[in-house]
Every structure is written in C-alpha cells, then in structure tokens.
Design a protein around this motif. Structure first.
Motif, mmCIF file in Angstrom:
data_model
loop_
_atom_site.group_PDB
_atom_site.id
_atom_site.type_symbol
_atom_site.label_atom_id
_atom_site.label_comp_id
_atom_site.label_asym_id
_atom_site.label_seq_id
_atom_site.Cartn_x
_atom_site.Cartn_y
_atom_site.Cartn_z
ATOM 1 N N LEU A 11 0.879 -1.173 0.000
ATOM 2 C CA LEU A 11 0.000 0.000 0.000
ATOM 3 C C LEU A 11 0.912 1.216 0.000
ATOM 4 C CD1 LEU A 11 -2.710 -0.567 2.768
ATOM 5 C CD2 LEU A 11 -3.039 -0.532 0.295
ATOM 6 N N SER A 12 0.573 2.222 -0.782
ATOM 7 C CA SER A 12 1.390 3.442 -0.756
ATOM 8 C C SER A 12 0.596 4.559 -0.094
ATOM 9 C CB SER A 12 1.777 3.827 -2.172
ATOM 10 O OG SER A 12 0.605 4.103 -2.904
ATOM 11 N N TYR A 35 -0.140 7.482 -1.271
ATOM 12 C CA TYR A 35 -0.739 8.475 -2.169
ATOM 13 C C TYR A 35 -2.159 8.825 -1.734
ATOM 14 C CZ TYR A 35 3.107 7.749 -5.450
ATOM 15 O OH TYR A 35 4.335 7.683 -6.034
ATOM 16 N N ARG A 53 -5.945 -5.144 4.323
ATOM 17 C CA ARG A 53 -5.480 -4.975 2.942
ATOM 18 C C ARG A 53 -4.047 -5.490 2.759
ATOM 19 N NH1 ARG A 53 -6.523 0.557 0.274
ATOM 20 N NH2 ARG A 53 -5.656 -0.647 -1.461
ATOM 21 N N TYR A 71 -1.281 -9.737 -13.986
ATOM 22 C CA TYR A 71 -0.270 -9.226 -14.913
ATOM 23 C C TYR A 71 0.724 -8.359 -14.166
ATOM 24 C CZ TYR A 71 -3.638 -5.263 -15.124
ATOM 25 O OH TYR A 71 -4.520 -4.252 -14.824
ATOM 26 N N LYS A 73 5.958 1.425 -14.181
ATOM 27 C CA LYS A 73 5.668 2.834 -14.481
ATOM 28 C C LYS A 73 6.855 3.318 -15.312
ATOM 29 C CE LYS A 73 1.888 3.656 -11.833
ATOM 30 N NZ LYS A 73 1.789 4.252 -10.501
ATOM 31 N N MET A 89 -2.745 9.519 -9.047
ATOM 32 C CA MET A 89 -3.209 8.306 -8.369
ATOM 33 C C MET A 89 -4.633 8.484 -7.831
ATOM 34 S SD MET A 89 -1.087 6.032 -8.885
ATOM 35 C CE MET A 89 -1.875 4.759 -7.919
ATOM 36 N N HIS A 119 -6.808 7.609 -10.630
ATOM 37 C CA HIS A 119 -6.751 6.144 -10.761
ATOM 38 C C HIS A 119 -7.694 5.486 -9.742
ATOM 39 C CE1 HIS A 119 -4.963 2.084 -10.825
ATOM 40 N NE2 HIS A 119 -4.962 2.157 -9.507
ATOM 41 N N GLY A 146 -11.062 2.996 -10.114
ATOM 42 C CA GLY A 146 -11.093 1.721 -9.404
ATOM 43 C C GLY A 146 -12.317 1.587 -8.517
ATOM 44 N N GLN A 152 -8.861 -5.859 -6.113
ATOM 45 C CA GLN A 152 -7.472 -5.803 -6.574
ATOM 46 C C GLN A 152 -6.513 -6.045 -5.418
ATOM 47 O OE1 GLN A 152 -8.824 -3.137 -5.329
ATOM 48 N NE2 GLN A 152 -7.372 -1.475 -5.013
ATOM 49 N N TRP A 172 5.476 -3.975 -10.356
ATOM 50 C CA TRP A 172 4.302 -4.392 -9.571
ATOM 51 C C TRP A 172 3.661 -5.619 -10.203
ATOM 52 C CZ3 TRP A 172 5.021 0.940 -10.408
ATOM 53 C CH2 TRP A 172 5.135 1.717 -9.242
ATOM 54 N N SER A 202 -2.177 5.205 -16.389
ATOM 55 C CA SER A 202 -1.985 4.038 -17.258
ATOM 56 C C SER A 202 -1.668 4.466 -18.685
ATOM 57 C CB SER A 202 -3.239 3.165 -17.252
ATOM 58 O OG SER A 202 -3.468 2.675 -15.951
ATOM 59 N N PHE A 238 2.917 -2.773 -19.541
ATOM 60 C CA PHE A 238 2.298 -4.006 -19.057
ATOM 61 C C PHE A 238 2.971 -5.256 -19.592
ATOM 62 C CE2 PHE A 238 -0.725 -0.553 -19.068
ATOM 63 C CZ PHE A 238 -1.158 -0.564 -17.750
HETATM 64 C C1 VOV Z 1 -10.257 -2.546 -8.569
HETATM 65 C C2 VOV Z 1 -10.049 -1.332 -8.460
HETATM 66 C C3 VOV Z 1 -8.830 -0.527 -8.062
HETATM 67 C C4 VOV Z 1 -8.828 0.415 -7.050
HETATM 68 C C5 VOV Z 1 -9.989 0.824 -6.151
HETATM 69 C C6 VOV Z 1 -7.494 0.952 -6.993
HETATM 70 C C7 VOV Z 1 -7.100 1.988 -6.114
HETATM 71 C C8 VOV Z 1 -5.751 2.314 -5.920
HETATM 72 C C9 VOV Z 1 -5.300 3.274 -4.940
HETATM 73 C C10 VOV Z 1 -6.200 4.116 -4.047
HETATM 74 C C11 VOV Z 1 -3.926 3.271 -5.002
HETATM 75 C C12 VOV Z 1 -2.959 4.153 -4.170
HETATM 76 C C13 VOV Z 1 -2.829 3.726 -2.764
HETATM 77 C C14 VOV Z 1 -2.425 2.279 -2.636
HETATM 78 O O1 VOV Z 1 -3.335 1.492 -2.342
HETATM 79 O O2 VOV Z 1 -1.271 1.945 -2.876
HETATM 80 C C15 VOV Z 1 -3.547 2.303 -5.979
HETATM 81 C C16 VOV Z 1 -2.220 1.959 -6.277
HETATM 82 C C17 VOV Z 1 -1.875 1.213 -7.386
HETATM 83 N N1 VOV Z 1 -2.720 0.662 -8.322
HETATM 84 FE FE1 VOV Z 1 -4.723 0.607 -8.217
HETATM 85 N N2 VOV Z 1 -6.708 0.337 -7.951
HETATM 86 C C18 VOV Z 1 -7.502 -0.556 -8.635
HETATM 87 C C19 VOV Z 1 -7.134 -1.370 -9.721
HETATM 88 C C20 VOV Z 1 -5.874 -1.299 -10.300
HETATM 89 C C21 VOV Z 1 -5.516 -1.852 -11.581
HETATM 90 C C22 VOV Z 1 -6.456 -2.589 -12.510
HETATM 91 C C23 VOV Z 1 -4.185 -1.590 -11.797
HETATM 92 C C24 VOV Z 1 -3.396 -1.912 -13.042
HETATM 93 C C25 VOV Z 1 -3.296 -0.667 -13.917
HETATM 94 C C26 VOV Z 1 -3.876 -0.805 -15.297
HETATM 95 O O3 VOV Z 1 -4.019 0.228 -15.980
HETATM 96 O O4 VOV Z 1 -4.170 -1.918 -15.756
HETATM 97 C C27 VOV Z 1 -3.693 -0.907 -10.651
HETATM 98 C C28 VOV Z 1 -2.375 -0.553 -10.456
HETATM 99 C C29 VOV Z 1 -1.942 0.084 -9.304
HETATM 100 C C30 VOV Z 1 -0.560 0.263 -8.961
HETATM 101 C C31 VOV Z 1 0.616 -0.249 -9.797
HETATM 102 C C32 VOV Z 1 -0.502 0.950 -7.772
HETATM 103 C C33 VOV Z 1 0.776 1.387 -7.020
HETATM 104 C C34 VOV Z 1 1.231 2.654 -7.677
HETATM 105 C C35 VOV Z 1 2.374 3.356 -7.016
HETATM 106 O O5 VOV Z 1 3.028 4.162 -7.735
HETATM 107 O O6 VOV Z 1 2.632 3.147 -5.820
HETATM 108 N N3 VOV Z 1 -4.748 -0.709 -9.770
HETATM 109 N N4 VOV Z 1 -4.663 1.747 -6.556
#
Ligand code: VOV
Length: 252
Positions: free
Chosen positions: A110-111, A113, A134, A148, A152, A172, A175, A179, A188, A201, A226, A232
């Motif tokens: 978990l980060s 952000y 989590r 997968y 970045k 983020m 993002h 999600g 996820q 990752w 993304s 990817f």
């Molecule tokens: C299912 C839904 C979903 C949700 C709610 C969600 C939310 C969040 C939050 C709130 C955060 C930041 C805090 C943390 O929790 O770290 C993240 C972090 C991250 N994510 Fe995400 N993500 C999802 C889904 C989700 C997907 C489908 C992907 C793949 C991207 C894609 O294009 O295919 C992804 C990637 C990431 C990554 C690589 C990180 C770490 C990045 C970094 O630089 O540290 N992620 N993610």
C-alpha cells in the motif's frame, strides 16, 4: 532528490504458474495417478490451517490459453515460507506431471498516495484493521483471477519517477476513482516487486464476472497514470479451482 512514496508492506506473494504434462499424465497407470492425486490433496489440505492461523492465504486457478495450465497463488509471512512451499510442491508426485511455466515474486503493498501524503500519526498502521486487512488479505476465492505485471515508465519525456509527489498523488487519485467504480465487482491486490522480480508491480484482480476485468483495465487505459506511464507484461486469466474441480480437470 525526488520524494519516494512511502509504502507499507504485508504478506510476501508467490504466483506459481505450472503447465500439465498431459503426455506423462496419460501414460501413467491408475495407481501412479492415484498417488499423485493423493499427494496433491495432502499438499492443498495444508493451506486451510495456515489461513486459520492468519499466517497466509492460498488459492489455485486454472489458466485459460497456452501460457500455463494453472496458477497457485500464495501469500505468506516470509520469502522462506514461499520458498518452502514451492519446494514442497516440487517434491510431491503430482509435480512430476507438471512443468514450470512462469512465476512472480512480490509483496502486498500500500502506498501513501491516498492517505494525503502523511506518514501517519506515528501509530502502528497494522493496528488499523482496514490497513491490516489490505496488507494481509484473505484471497476471496472469486470465480475468476486476472494477473499481470507492470511498470511505471522511465522515459525522458514520460518519467513517473521524476514527477513530484503532488502530481503523482493527483494522478493516483484519478486512478483510485476509476477503481472505486468497480467496488463489489473487482477486488485488486497490488504487490510491489522492485528488487524482487522483473517488473515493478504485480496486479492481481478477482471477480465473479470475468468481463469486469476487461471493462476495468480498458477504462484505466484512458486514465493518465496508465495511458502515459503504464507498461504491461503478459496477462493471465483463469477460473477458480477447488480440490474437486482440480481432480475433475485431471480425470481421463
Ligand atoms: C479494482 C479497483 C482498483 C482500485 C480501487 C485501486 C485503487 C488504488 C489506490 C487508491 C492506489 C494508491 C494507494 C495504494 O493502495 O497503494 C492504488 C495503487 C496502485 N494501483 Fe490501483 N486500484 C484498482 C485497480 C488497479 C488496476 C487494474 C491496476 C493496473 C493498472 C492498469 O491500468 O491496468 C492498478 C495498479 C496500481 C498500482 C501499480 C498501484 C501502485 C502505484 C504506485 O506508484 O505506488 N490498480 N490503486
């Protein structure tokens, strides 16, 4: 120096992809196959008590397509525990009928952000039950899995690691909003693998309806994190296996 995001880590993760060697499996006699299945059964029986003791979680999914036939996903407290598991699998008779297809080593991450960038109030984040759940997630045994690896980008014009903290947090946030639109449909688990494996990752998604993987990943492709910065690796998608359905799959 640019500010690194603070990360919290939980269980170590191993995604162990194997293929079935149908030639040797079909050539084996009934007794040999029965021994192999019995040892597979005993191996899988050890997963439940580990989960009950809150020392890890495990799941097995068949993989659709030719990249692998099944994946065992293990979350455990240490790299040693993961190593012991893959070695234990390699020793059972059933393993002789499989080949190694792919593996991924990472750690649940978990980060900060989403936490407004604060490093917290100094208290142990593991005492927060939401954070703890989590970082040490019980795998949901949903019908489908999608895995997968990703990076970045670090290119001159588009370098994630050169963006300042505020910009990365803003990206983020967007993002996270996408999600959140999939709450209840896709779960996820993001695992960090810098220093552990070939990508930065691992992304593991679980859903009852596999189509939601496509919807989510596609929608995210238009989001700047993304679209501009995501790179990817290969995608693996599959279906939940129970001990019964695994045996069914192996039945001749
Ligand atoms: C299912 C839904 C979903 C949700 C709610 C969600 C939310 C969040 C939050 C709130 C955060 C930041 C805090 C943390 O929790 O770290 C993240 C972090 C991250 N994510 Fe995400 N993500 C999802 C889904 C989700 C997907 C489908 C992907 C793949 C991207 C894609 O294009 O295919 C992804 C990637 C990431 C990554 C690589 C990180 C770490 C990045 C970094 O630089 O540290 N992620 N993610």
């Amino acid at each position: 120096m640019n500010e690194a995001a603070l990360t919290l880590e939980g269980w170590y993760a191993l995604h162990d992809f194997r293929s079935l060697d149908w030639t040797t499996w079909t050539a084996a006699d009934d007794e040999e196959r029965a021994v192999a299945l019995e040892e597979l059964h005993a191996f899988m029986q050890e997963w439940g008590p580990v989960e009950e003791a809150k020392e890890g979680s495990s799941a097995v999914y068949s993989i659709v397509g030719q990249k692998a036939d099944f994946v065992m996903m293990f979350l455990r407290e240490s790299l040693e525990a993961l190593n012991a598991l893959e070695t234990a699998f390699n020793k059972i008779a059933f393993a002789q009928y499989t080949t190694k297809a792919y593996s991924y080593v990472s750690i649940v991450e978990l980060s900060n952000y989403a936490a407004g960038g604060s490093a917290g109030d100094g208290s142990d984040p593991m005492l927060n039950p939401h954070v703890a759940a989590r970082l040490k997630p019980i795998l949901p045994q949903a019908k489908h899995i999608c895995f997968y690896p990703m990076n970045k980008k670090r290119e001159l014009a588009d370098n994630w690691y050169m963006l300042d903290m505020d910009k990365r947090r803003e990206l983020m946030h967007s993002h996270g909003l996408i999600g959140r639109g999939y709450a209840g449909k896709v779960k996820q688990i993001i695992t960090g693998s810098v220093g552990f494996d070939d990508w930065e990752w691992g992304v593991t998604l679980f859903a009852e309806d596999a189509l939601q993987f496509k919807k989510l990943v596609y929608e995210m492709r238009f989001d700047e994190v993304s679209a501009r910065y995501g790179e990817f690796g290969p995608f693996y998608v599959g279906n939940l296996l129970t001990e019964e359905s695994f045996e069914e799959l192996l039945k001749l």
